[in-house]
Design a protein around this motif. Structure first.
Motif, short mmCIF file in Angstrom:
data_model
loop_
_atom_site.label_atom_id
_atom_site.label_comp_id
_atom_site.label_asym_id
_atom_site.label_seq_id
_atom_site.Cartn_x
_atom_site.Cartn_y
_atom_site.Cartn_z
N GLY A 19 -5.29 7.22 2.46
CA GLY A 19 -6.40 8.13 2.26
C GLY A 19 -7.71 7.41 2.01
O GLY A 19 -8.64 7.99 1.42
N GLY A 20 -7.81 6.16 2.44
CA GLY A 20 -9.03 5.39 2.25
C GLY A 20 -9.17 4.77 0.88
O GLY A 20 -10.19 4.12 0.60
N ALA A 39 0.84 -1.20 0.00
CA ALA A 39 0.00 0.00 0.00
C ALA A 39 0.87 1.25 0.00
O ALA A 39 1.90 1.32 0.69
N ARG A 40 0.46 2.24 -0.77
CA ARG A 40 1.23 3.49 -0.88
C ARG A 40 0.34 4.68 -0.58
O ARG A 40 -0.88 4.63 -0.76
N ASP A 41 0.99 5.77 -0.17
CA ASP A 41 0.26 7.01 0.03
C ASP A 41 0.32 7.84 -1.25
O ASP A 41 0.79 7.38 -2.29
N GLY A 101 -6.58 0.97 10.86
CA GLY A 101 -6.74 2.42 10.88
C GLY A 101 -5.54 3.13 10.29
O GLY A 101 -5.68 4.10 9.54
N ALA A 102 -4.33 2.67 10.63
CA ALA A 102 -3.12 3.29 10.08
C ALA A 102 -3.04 3.11 8.57
O ALA A 102 -2.61 4.02 7.85
N LEU A 103 -3.47 1.95 8.07
CA LEU A 103 -3.44 1.71 6.63
C LEU A 103 -4.42 2.63 5.90
O LEU A 103 -4.08 3.20 4.84
#
Length: 393
Positions: free
Chosen positions: A358-359, A317-319, A351-353
Motif C-alpha cells: 500500500g505504499g 515486506a507485508r501487506d 511496482g508489485a512491492l
C-alpha cells in the motif's frame, strides 16, 4: 488525464476563491435587509489570496477592499466615517501582514527546494545508477527508502568492471534512512577501490570490514575496543564476481542469496530459483572475519540468464493482512517472454512491492538485476567443467 483535469480545476478554484469571497460580501452588504454590517469580512480576502494565489493578488484585492470600506454604500453608509476608516485601516493591516508572511513563506520554500536539490545530488552521487551495460552484462537497479524525504537509505549496491570480471556488491546496513548513510558511504567507497586493487574476492571483503571498523571508530580489524564496539552496528554484504565464461563466485556475510531467472520462451513458464550454495557468514561488524574465507561457486550463469540481488526489505515486506511479499513468484512473473529484461524486472518488482504494502514501507528496499549477454557458444559451453548445483527451489 483525469488527474491532470482535477489538478487544473483545483488550481482555478483557488485562484477564484478570493474574488468570490469579495463578491459575496459586497452583494450581501448591498442587499441585506437587516442593516447588519458585513464589510469587515473583506479583511479575510487578502489573507485568502496570499495563502492560495500569490502576493500580487493579495495587494490588488486588499486595495480594492480598503477602498470599498470607505464608500458609504448599503448598511455601511449608516456607519460613522470613523468606523469606515477603522475598517479600511484594519484591511490594510491584514494586507501588510499577509504580504510579509507570504514573502517569508516563499523564501523558506525556495530554501527548502535548494536543500532538497543538494540532498538529491549528494544521494545520487553516493548510490549512483548502475551502467546499463558492463563487461558483457546488462544491468538495472532500483531502490526505495522507508524514510520520508530520503532517496537513499541503508541499502547499497554497486557493479564495477575489473580485470578479474564484473564485481558486484549488495549490502544492507542496520537501520534505514539518513542515519545509515555514513556506513553506506564508507562501504561503497572502500568497495570502489578494493574491487580494482584486490586480485581475490576475500581481499575485497576484508577491505570492506576494515572500512566499517574505521567508520565506527574502532581500531584495526579484529581489535575493536570493547567499550566502543556496538553489536547493533553491522551490515550484511553479498559480494559477487561474474567472470567472462559465466562462472560466478560469491562471498556472503548474512545477506539473502540471489535469485536466478531463466526465460523459457512463450507458452512456457519462466523460472525464478533462489540460489543457496551454503550458509552465509555473520554480518560484517558482529564478529571478526575468519582467517580463511574461500568464495563459494554458484551455478554458471548461462547466456540469456539473469541474477537478481536484493535486500531483505523485499522478502520481509507485508501487506495489511500480515502476508509476506511473494518475491520468488513476482520474479517469475517478471521474466516472461523470450528473454529476461533487467530494467523490466526491477520496475515490475518495485511496482508489485508498492501495491502489496500500500505504499507504506517499513524497511529500505534495493534490487539489482544483471543478465549475461555473452554470445552462446555450444562448443565452448560443452568444454566447460561441470559446476556443483546450488539451486534451491
Amino acid at each position: 488525464m483525469i488527474r491532470t483535469g482535477a489538478v487544473r480545476c483545483r488550481r482555478n478554484l483557488v485562484l477564484a476563491l478570493p474574488g468570490l469571497w469579495v463578491l459575496a460580501v459586497v452583494v450581501w452588504e448591498l442587499v441585506s435587509p437587516l442593516g447588519t454590517q458585513f464589510v469587515e469580512l473583506l479583511a479575510a480576502a487578502p489573507a485568502i489570496a496570499c495563502a492560495g494565489s500569490g502576493r500580487r493578488q493579495c495587494v490588488v484585492l486588499g486595495g480594492g477592499c480598503a477602498l470599498f470600506a470607505l464608500l458609504p454604500l448599503g448598511s455601511a453608509g449608516r456607519a460613522a466615517p470613523g468606523t469606515r476608516l477603522g475598517t479600511c485601516c484594519a484591511i490594510l493591516a491584514v494586507v501588510a501582514a499577509s504580504y510579509l508572511t507570504s514573502g517569508r513563506g516563499r523564501r523558506l520554500a525556495q530554501e527548502l527546494e535548494r536543500v532538497k536539490e543538494i540532498a538529491a545530488t549528494a544521494q545520487h552521487a553516493l548510490l549512483r545508477p548502475v551502467p546499463p551495460r558492463l563487461g558483457g552484462l546488462t544491468l538495472a537497479g532500483g531502490h526505495l527508502s522507508a524514510s520520508e524525504g530520503a532517496l537513499v537509505g541503508g541499502d547499497l549496491y554497486e557493479a564495477l568492471a575489473t580485470p578479474y570480471g564484473v564485481r558486484v556488491v549488495m549490502g544492507d546496513v542496520r537501520g534505514h534512512g539518513l542515519p545509515a548513510l555514513g556506513i553506506v558511504a564508507a562501504l561503497l567507497g572502500s568497495f570502489r577501490e578494493a574491487a580494482h586493487d584486490e586480485s581475490e574476492l576475500p581481499g575485497v571483503l576484508r577491505r570492506l570490514e576494515r572500512a566499517l571498523h574505521r567508520h565506527l571508530g574502532d581500531g584495526a580489524c579484529g581489535e575493536a575496543q570493547p567499550e566502543r564496539q556496538s553489536a547493533e552496528e553491522f551490515a550484511t554484504v553479498l559480494l559477487l564476481e561474474v567472470r567472462e565464461d559465466g562462472e560466478v563466485v560469491a562471498l556472503n556475510c548474512g545477506h539473502p542469496w540471489p535469485h536466478r531467472l531463466s526465460a523459457l520462451g512463450h507458452g512456457r513458464s519462466s523460472r525464478a530459483v533462489a540460489m543457496a550454495p551454503g550458509d552465509p557468514m555473520p554480518p560484517l561488524g558482529m564478529f571478526p572475519l575468519p582467517a580463511d574465507t574461500p568464495p563459494l561457486a554458484l551455478d554458471r550463469l548461462l547466456p540469456g540468464e539473469a541474477l537478481v540481488l536484493h535486500t531483505d526489505g523485499a522478502e520481509d515486506a507485508r501487506d495489511a493482512a500480515g502476508e509476506f511479499f511473494p518475491l520468488t513468484g513476482v520474479l517469475a512473473e517478471a521474466a516472461h517472454g523470450r528473454s529476461v529484461v533487467p530494467s523490466a524486472v526491477v520496475e515490475h518488482v518495485r511496482g508489485a512491492l508498492l501495491r502489496h504494502t500500500g505504499g507504506v514501507l517499513t524497511d529500505d528496499f534495493a534490487l539489482l538485476a544483471l543478465r549475461n549477454d555473452h554470445p552462446r557458444s555450444p562448443a565452448a559451453m560443452a568444454a566447460l567443467p561441470p559446476v556443483r548445483s546450488c539451486l534451491r527451489e
